[in-house]
Structure formats: structure tokens, C-alpha cells
Design a protein around this motif. Structure first.
Motif, PDB file in Angstrom:
ATOM      1  N   UNK A   1      -6.815   3.367  -4.370  1.00  0.00           N
ATOM      2  CA  UNK A   1      -7.246   3.576  -5.745  1.00  0.00           C
ATOM      3  C   UNK A   1      -7.265   5.062  -6.058  1.00  0.00           C
ATOM      4  N   UNK A   2      -6.279   5.502  -6.830  1.00  0.00           N
ATOM      5  CA  UNK A   2      -6.230   6.910  -7.240  1.00  0.00           C
ATOM      6  C   UNK A   2      -7.275   7.170  -8.321  1.00  0.00           C
ATOM      7  N   UNK A   3      -7.787   8.346  -8.328  1.00  0.00           N
ATOM      8  CA  UNK A   3      -8.778   8.732  -9.323  1.00  0.00           C
ATOM      9  C   UNK A   3      -8.147   8.707 -10.713  1.00  0.00           C
ATOM     10  N   UNK A   4      -8.765   7.965 -11.630  1.00  0.00           N
ATOM     11  CA  UNK A   4      -8.270   7.896 -12.996  1.00  0.00           C
ATOM     12  C   UNK A   4      -7.182   6.859 -13.232  1.00  0.00           C
ATOM     13  N   UNK A   5      -6.758   6.152 -12.188  1.00  0.00           N
ATOM     14  CA  UNK A   5      -5.708   5.142 -12.340  1.00  0.00           C
ATOM     15  C   UNK A   5      -6.324   3.755 -12.468  1.00  0.00           C
ATOM     16  N   UNK A   6      -5.691   2.889 -13.259  1.00  0.00           N
ATOM     17  CA  UNK A   6      -6.190   1.532 -13.439  1.00  0.00           C
ATOM     18  C   UNK A   6      -5.747   0.617 -12.302  1.00  0.00           C
ATOM     19  N   UNK A   7      -4.457   0.707 -11.947  1.00  0.00           N
ATOM     20  CA  UNK A   7      -3.934  -0.143 -10.896  1.00  0.00           C
ATOM     21  C   UNK A   7      -3.908   0.601  -9.558  1.00  0.00           C
ATOM     22  N   UNK A   8      -4.138  -0.134  -8.500  1.00  0.00           N
ATOM     23  CA  UNK A   8      -4.068   0.459  -7.172  1.00  0.00           C
ATOM     24  C   UNK A   8      -2.620   0.795  -6.823  1.00  0.00           C
ATOM     25  N   UNK A   9      -2.437   1.858  -6.058  1.00  0.00           N
ATOM     26  CA  UNK A   9      -1.120   2.212  -5.553  1.00  0.00           C
ATOM     27  C   UNK A   9      -0.888   1.474  -4.244  1.00  0.00           C
ATOM     28  N   UNK A  10       0.249   0.841  -4.142  1.00  0.00           N
ATOM     29  CA  UNK A  10       0.600   0.106  -2.925  1.00  0.00           C
ATOM     30  C   UNK A  10       1.537   0.960  -2.090  1.00  0.00           C
ATOM     31  N   UNK A  11       1.185   1.164  -0.842  1.00  0.00           N
ATOM     32  CA  UNK A  11       1.965   2.044   0.022  1.00  0.00           C
ATOM     33  C   UNK A  11       2.107   1.413   1.398  1.00  0.00           C
ATOM     34  N   UNK A  12       2.975   1.975   2.204  1.00  0.00           N
ATOM     35  CA  UNK A  12       3.190   1.462   3.560  1.00  0.00           C
ATOM     36  C   UNK A  12       3.417   2.639   4.493  1.00  0.00           C
ATOM     37  N   UNK A  13       3.285   2.401   5.777  1.00  0.00           N
ATOM     38  CA  UNK A  13       3.466   3.471   6.756  1.00  0.00           C
ATOM     39  C   UNK A  13       4.873   3.430   7.330  1.00  0.00           C
ATOM     40  N   UNK A  14       5.283   4.541   7.907  1.00  0.00           N
ATOM     41  CA  UNK A  14       6.611   4.610   8.507  1.00  0.00           C
ATOM     42  C   UNK A  14       6.779   3.640   9.659  1.00  0.00           C
ATOM     43  N   UNK A  15       5.761   3.503  10.494  1.00  0.00           N
ATOM     44  CA  UNK A  15       5.860   2.583  11.619  1.00  0.00           C
ATOM     45  C   UNK A  15       5.919   1.133  11.156  1.00  0.00           C
ATOM     46  N   UNK A  16       5.234   0.819  10.039  1.00  0.00           N
ATOM     47  CA  UNK A  16       5.217  -0.554   9.544  1.00  0.00           C
ATOM     48  C   UNK A  16       6.587  -1.002   9.062  1.00  0.00           C
ATOM     49  N   UNK A  17       7.313  -0.113   8.396  1.00  0.00           N
ATOM     50  CA  UNK A  17       8.620  -0.517   7.878  1.00  0.00           C
ATOM     51  C   UNK A  17       9.640  -0.661   9.007  1.00  0.00           C
ATOM     52  N   UNK A  18       9.494   0.145  10.060  1.00  0.00           N
ATOM     53  CA  UNK A  18      10.373  -0.015  11.222  1.00  0.00           C
ATOM     54  C   UNK A  18      10.072  -1.332  11.937  1.00  0.00           C
ATOM     55  N   UNK A  19       8.796  -1.651  12.082  1.00  0.00           N
ATOM     56  CA  UNK A  19       8.412  -2.921  12.702  1.00  0.00           C
ATOM     57  C   UNK A  19       8.995  -4.097  11.928  1.00  0.00           C
ATOM     58  N   UNK A  20       8.964  -3.986  10.612  1.00  0.00           N
ATOM     59  CA  UNK A  20       9.457  -5.075   9.762  1.00  0.00           C
ATOM     60  C   UNK A  20      10.961  -5.286   9.943  1.00  0.00           C
ATOM     61  N   UNK A  21      11.734  -4.210   9.952  1.00  0.00           N
ATOM     62  CA  UNK A  21      13.181  -4.327  10.112  1.00  0.00           C
ATOM     63  C   UNK A  21      13.553  -4.993  11.431  1.00  0.00           C
TER      64      UNK A  21
END
Length: 413
Positions: A150-170
Motif C-alpha cells: 500500500x503506497x502512501x496516497x494510493x487507493x489500490x495496492x501495488x502488486x509486485x514480485x521478487x526476482x527469485x519468485x519469477x525464476x521459480x515460476x518459470x
């Protein structure tokens, strides 16, 4: 004359920044920005959205109370909300804007339409595009593990992922056979701006885009504390990779039109509703004030009327109906055809179906006006009533004429 620099154009509904009401605007997309106009004929835009380092999110009904909304977040945190008339049109705009965002950050950019051979194995067909894989990463059930911030002043949460997570997924989905191959492939996606590196300050509530920092844009970091966000996030879409795995105002100007076309989808989602044969936004000329207003028209199977609704309030009670039984439908090619028919609305309908039967002399009209192309539809009921509609394109007009004619004949049997 058409502007060759325009990549895409059409009518969308935009949320205002001051009154926060939703207004129809004419949008044009070029290679640098998204411009919007109060009316289609305006030469000066009401505003422009610089797409450099922007990110897109296709909001779901869980995120926002309106369907088919695209959120465009700029680098400075400013956000725009625009609504398409349906899922297909939203996806067309989403893809076009995403391509512009990525092309503005051109680093070894290659067209998505070209085929791609996957790295580290042949478990997937070589015709699979990188965009398909990125969309698969966003799958609700089988995609990359996403975290929310949750960024300050933003209505919607930002969705992010880590570098290791995307490698695991592939690797887990056998897109790549080794971690080295996965790192090489996902780094190519990073360089081609399918996602951005970000720094998240959890204490200050800030998410800082690191796209301009070359140290973060060459290779994905295989760690749990290296974070990334998708340039275009569209959850809930069906991906071939997995198979089947605010207030609103009706005070638009008379020249405002909503979307250019909509495919066959339901206005609402009640299971018992009749099948929708066609729906779309058309301009309708009023009977009293003779002004033009955008209306959502819906043609349903086995129903004796065409329904039309106000603006984008697609779940509300219809404003009116047009009987299909015995309805006469006529396509009008230009202003010279349309206007004489408007001047004789009280005359009886033509008996032979020809346009000459209700055409008046045009000698007093200028040659310039005669050449003005319109995409109008004249509907004549069995009682002699006439309704004038206008589509955004000739193809859309012809499609409506064909569908209404078929429906009218079926009902009139």
C-alpha cells in the motif's frame, strides 16, 4: 484526413480529477502519449497522458465497482482511470498502450508478433509469444506469487514480485529447464520492458521505479529482496498457456459519443437473461430537443424490442425501447442523405424501401456539406415513427443494420 501518427483512437469513459464524475472522451494514442478530447471534432486536446515509464493495471470488480477499467499510473504517482465498453475493447486498448510504453523504453525491443523459441527446452510450442507467457505469469491460480504493498496516497495496492519468485515460476511450469536459462529469459523480458524494477520503502510507504537506473535493467536479480512490477497487469484473463485452467453524470455535450463498437456480450450477468445478439454505443437524436446523446443499445434474442440505456449505467432500467416488429432499417451514407429525412419526420414511411422515397432536393446545400460522411441509421416503425441513430464507423453502422434486419424479420414472422 487521417493522422498517420495515430496508433489507435476511439471513445472511452474517463474519470475526472476534480468532480470525479465519468465523462465520455475521444481518445487518440500515438507513439508518445494518450490524448483525450471533449468532442471528436476538437483539434485541441483537453489533456494528454505522457506514457513514458507508466504502468497499467486492468482493475477487476474486486478492485473497483465499474467493469473494464484501466488504471494508468504515471512515474510521479498521478493516476488516470478510463473505462472501455467491454472486455474485448479494453484488451485492445490495453495492448496498444502497453506496446507504446514498452517502445518508449526501447532496450533491445523486438516485435511481439514474431515467434520465439523458448530457452532451455521445447516443452512449449515455439509460436508462443512472450506476451502470452507474461499473461500466464499473471494468472490468478497458476501465476507468479504476487505480494501487495500500500503506497502512501494510493487507493489500490501495488502488486509486485521478487526476482527469485519469477525464476521459480518459470522452472516449475517447465518454461525453462535450468535456473541459468530462466535467468537469461526473464532478463530479456526485463530489457524489453515487460516489467520494471522497483525499490520499496516499507517505512515511508513509497514505491520507486528504477527503470532509468541501468544497474537494475540489465539482469534480473535472483534474490527475495529484488522487486519488480508488471508494466501491464491484467489479472483474471484466460491464457492459452494454461488452457481453461463512483458516481456518474449524464450531462455530456450533444457531440459526445461513447464507444465505437462492442462485441456480443451481456449487459448484465443474470443467468436467465436472453442471449445478447449485439450491443454497442450509438448516438440517438432526441425527439424534443433534437440533440444527440450517447446511448447503449442492446439487441437480444427472441425479444420484440431494442433496449437503450443511459451512458455507461449498463445495469440500470432502460430509458426506452424500439419495437422490432415491422421495423424498417435504412443506412444513410452522408449528411446530404441524413438531413432531408430529419426534416420530414412526420411523413409516412417509404413503401418500396428506397431512399429516394423520402429524399428532398439538395440544391441549396453546399458541396462541402454533401461530402461530409456520416454513419447514420434511420429506423421507421409500423406507426410511422422515426428514430435517427449514428454509429462511429461505417462498419459498425452496417453491422447494426444487418443485425436489426435479421431480428425484425424473425419477430415479424
Amino acid at each position: 484526413m487521417a493522422d498517420s501518427s495515430i496508433i489507435r483512437q476511439g471513445f472511452l469513459v474517463k474519470k475526472g480529477h476534480v468532480r470525479h464524475n465519468w465523462r465520455t472522451r475521444w481518445f487518440t494514442l500515438n507513439k508518445q502519449e494518450l490524448r483525450y478530447y471533449r468532442n471528436r471534432e476538437d483539434r485541441t486536446p483537453a489533456g494528454a497522458i505522457n506514457l513514458a515509464r507508466a504502468t497499467l493495471t486492468c482493475l477487476t470488480m474486486d478492485d473497483y465497482k465499474k467493469p473494464w477499467v484501466i488504471q494508468i499510473r504515471l512515474e510521479n504517482g498521478h493516476e488516470y482511470l478510463i473505462q472501455a465498453p467491454d472486455l474485448t475493447v479494453r484488451d485492445e486498448w490495453k495492448t496498444a498502450i502497453e506496446d507504446v510504453v514498452r517502445s518508449l523504453e526501447r532496450l533491445e525491443f523486438s516485435p511481439d508478433r514474431s515467434t520465439m523459441k523458448l530457452i532451455g527446452g521445447d516443452s512449449l510450442a515455439t509460436t508462443t509469444t512472450k506476451r502470452d507467457i507474461v499473461h500466464a505469469m499473471q494468472d490468478r491460480s497458476g501465476g507468479v506469487r504476487l505480494l501487495e504493498f500500500k503506497c502512501k496516497g494510493e487507493r489500490q495496492n501495488i502488486k509486485y514480485f521478487s526476482g527469485s519468485a519469477i525464476l521459480d515460476w518459470l522452472i516449475s511450469w517447465s518454461f525453462c529447464s535450468s535456473r541459468r536459462d530462466a535467468l537469461k529469459f526473464v532478463s530479456s523480458l526485463l530489457r524489453q520492458s515487460y516489467f520494471h524494477p522497483v525499490r520499496i520503502d516499507f517505512n515511508k510507504g513509497q514505491c520507486i521505479n528504477l527503470k532509468d537506473n541501468k544497474a537494475y535493467n540489465k539482469e534480473v536479480a535472483d534474490t527475495d529482496d529484488a522487486y519488480y512490477i508488471f508494466v501491464c497487469f491484467a489479472p483474471g484473463e484466460e491464457n492459452d498457456v494454461f488452457g481453461n485452467s463512483d458516481g456518474e453524470s449524464d450531462s455530456e455535450s450533444d457531440d459526445d459519443i461513447l464507444s465505437s463498437r462492442m462485441p456480443t456480450v451481456h449487459v448484465n450477468t443474470n443467468p436467465g437473461d436472453p442471449k445478447v445478439l449485439k450491443q454497442g454505443f450509438l448516438r440517438k437524436k432526441g425527439h424534443l430537443r433534437h440533440n444527440w446523446r450517447p446511448r447503449l443499445f442492446v439487441l437480444r434474442e427472441k425479444q420484440e424490442h431494442i433496449f437503450y440505456y443511459r451512458g455507461s449505467k449498463q445495469m440500470s432500467k432502460p430509458l426506452g425501447t424500439i419495437p422490432l416488429r415491422g421495423l424498417s432499417v435504412l443506412a444513410l451514407d452522408n449528411e446530404g442523405d441524413a438531413e432531408p429525412r430529419l426534416l420530414s419526420l412526420t411523413s409516412p414511411p417509404a413503401t418500396n424501401g428506397s431512399s429516394e422515397a423520402i429524399t428532398t432536393p439538395r440544391s441549396k446545400r453546399s458541396s462541402k456539406l454533401l461530402k461530409l460522411k456520416v454513419n447514420r441509421i434511420l429506423l421507421t416503425t409500423t406507426t410511422g415513427g422515426r428514430i435517427m441513430l449514428e454509429a462511429a464507423t461505417s462498419d459498425d453502422r452496417d453491422s447494426w443494420v444487418a443485425e436489426i434486419n435479421i431480428a425484425s424479420k424473425m419477430i415479424s414472422r
